[in-house]
Design an enzyme around this catalytic site. Structure first.
Site, PDB file in Angstrom:
ATOM      1  N   ASP A  17       0.818  -1.209   0.000  1.00 57.25           N
ATOM      2  CA  ASP A  17       0.000   0.000   0.000  1.00 57.25           C
ATOM      3  C   ASP A  17       0.855   1.263   0.000  1.00 57.25           C
ATOM      4  O   ASP A  17       2.064   1.210   0.177  1.00 57.25           O
ATOM      5  CB  ASP A  17      -0.964   0.011   1.201  1.00 57.25           C
ATOM      6  CG  ASP A  17      -0.312  -0.496   2.493  1.00 57.25           C
ATOM      7  OD1 ASP A  17       0.898  -0.289   2.657  1.00 57.25           O
ATOM      8  OD2 ASP A  17      -1.012  -1.094   3.326  1.00 57.25           O
TER       9      ASP A  17
ATOM     10  N   GLU B  89     -10.164  -2.459   5.317  1.00 57.05           N
ATOM     11  CA  GLU B  89     -10.868  -2.221   6.572  1.00 57.05           C
ATOM     12  C   GLU B  89     -12.055  -3.178   6.727  1.00 57.05           C
ATOM     13  O   GLU B  89     -12.461  -3.844   5.770  1.00 57.05           O
ATOM     14  CB  GLU B  89     -11.356  -0.765   6.606  1.00 57.05           C
ATOM     15  CG  GLU B  89     -10.249   0.278   6.476  1.00 57.05           C
ATOM     16  CD  GLU B  89      -9.441   0.477   7.752  1.00 57.05           C
ATOM     17  OE1 GLU B  89      -9.682  -0.242   8.740  1.00 57.05           O
ATOM     18  OE2 GLU B  89      -8.564   1.360   7.758  1.00 57.05           O
TER      19      GLU B  89
ATOM     20  N   HIS C 272      -7.736  -5.180  10.252  1.00 59.60           N
ATOM     21  CA  HIS C 272      -7.433  -4.898   8.847  1.00 59.60           C
ATOM     22  C   HIS C 272      -6.066  -5.462   8.459  1.00 59.60           C
ATOM     23  O   HIS C 272      -5.170  -5.578   9.292  1.00 59.60           O
ATOM     24  CB  HIS C 272      -7.542  -3.400   8.529  1.00 59.60           C
ATOM     25  CG  HIS C 272      -6.431  -2.539   9.051  1.00 59.60           C
ATOM     26  ND1 HIS C 272      -6.633  -1.568   9.999  1.00 59.60           N
ATOM     27  CD2 HIS C 272      -5.108  -2.477   8.750  1.00 59.60           C
ATOM     28  CE1 HIS C 272      -5.498  -0.951  10.252  1.00 59.60           C
ATOM     29  NE2 HIS C 272      -4.545  -1.497   9.508  1.00 59.60           N
TER      30      HIS C 272
ATOM     31  N   ASN D  31      -8.346  -3.379  14.428  1.00 58.14           N
ATOM     32  CA  ASN D  31      -9.693  -3.748  13.973  1.00 58.14           C
ATOM     33  C   ASN D  31      -9.667  -4.923  12.999  1.00 58.14           C
ATOM     34  O   ASN D  31     -10.669  -5.238  12.369  1.00 58.14           O
ATOM     35  CB  ASN D  31     -10.395  -2.539  13.345  1.00 58.14           C
ATOM     36  CG  ASN D  31      -9.688  -2.026  12.090  1.00 58.14           C
ATOM     37  OD1 ASN D  31      -8.671  -2.577  11.668  1.00 58.14           O
ATOM     38  ND2 ASN D  31     -10.226  -0.966  11.504  1.00 58.14           N
TER      39      ASN D  31
END
EC number: 3.5.99.6
Length: 237
Positions: free
Chosen positions: A62, A135, A130, A128
């Site tokens: 990314d 996400e 990810h 969370n």
């Protein structure tokens, strides 16, 4: 899923190094790389070794949207600092954060991944759940895409910037489908704040609400976690 529990992140870096060395020894030529605080000890072990990647290709997960490659908060800069300056690859690919046409950049990066099938992909995991910037709720069949970062991800990354307001609000990310195409996955997680996500990934249901749980469906995954990140697992590994 092979789970290795170590004392701390330093020990995790040594185990991660072994995975990289084994892949290289067995002919791996394309390495998927990640950024952030998680892989730095593995990269440090690689830098201090005699491993040679000069005939290999790297493909990063990314990059932030709107940040120049030479900005010290870009993932390109991170990779140069933590790995590439000491261990250059034959060629290294990252999304272009300044791409004027995001849709064209997404297509370009999908083509990069298709033309350079990844032998070993290293991953971290967010609080969370990810992976990359995929996400909770991200479709499972998605490839490279532009992501609107969640508040929790922006907050988690704020420590790398002067203020939370400086954290980019979007990023290019490999999709879950892109990640799952990799031959071997290595996921590292360190610290108590990752314990809930690690438990969900390993022992919870496979659900889009915890993106990393998709790894339960991959045939070759190594998970390296420290005792703190493993603290909520019900099974001993």
């Amino acid at each position: 899923m092979k789970v290795i529990v170590v004392k701390d992140q330093a020990a995790g870096g040594k185990e991660g190094f072994k995975v990289f060395k084994n892949a290289l020894d067995n002919g791996a030529k394309v390495f998927g790389l990640a950024t952030g605080s998680t892989p730095v000890t593995t990269y440090k072990e690689i830098v201090n070794s005699d491993l040679d990647f000069s005939d290999c290709t790297s493909v990063n997960l990314d990059e932030y949207v709107g940040i120049a490659p030479d900005n010290d908060q870009s993932y390109k800069y991170f990779m140069q600092t933590h790995l590439f300056n000491d261990k250059p690859f034959k060629e290294s690919f990252l999304p272009n954060g300044l791409a004027s046409d995001p849709e064209a950049e997404v297509k370009r990066y999908d083509k990069v991944i298709d033309e350079h099938p990844i032998d070993l992909q290293i991953l971290g995991i967010g609080r969370n759940g990810h992976i990359g910037f995929n996400e909770p709720g991200t479709p499972r069949d998605i490839t490279t895409h532009v992501v609107d970062l969640t508040e929790s991800t922006i907050e988690a990354n704020a420590r790398f910037f002067a203020s939370e307001n400086d954290v980019p609000k979007q990023a290019f990310s490999m999709g879950l489908a892109s990640i799952m195409k990799s031959k071997h996955l290595l996921l590292e997680a360190f610290g108590e704040n990752k314990a809930d996500a690690v438990k969900g990934m390993i022992e919870g249901p496979d659900t889009p609400e915890l993106p990393a749980s998709i790894l339960q469906n991959h045939p070759d995954v190594t998970v390296i976690i420290d005792e703190a990140a493993a603290s909520k697992l019900s099974k001993k590994y």
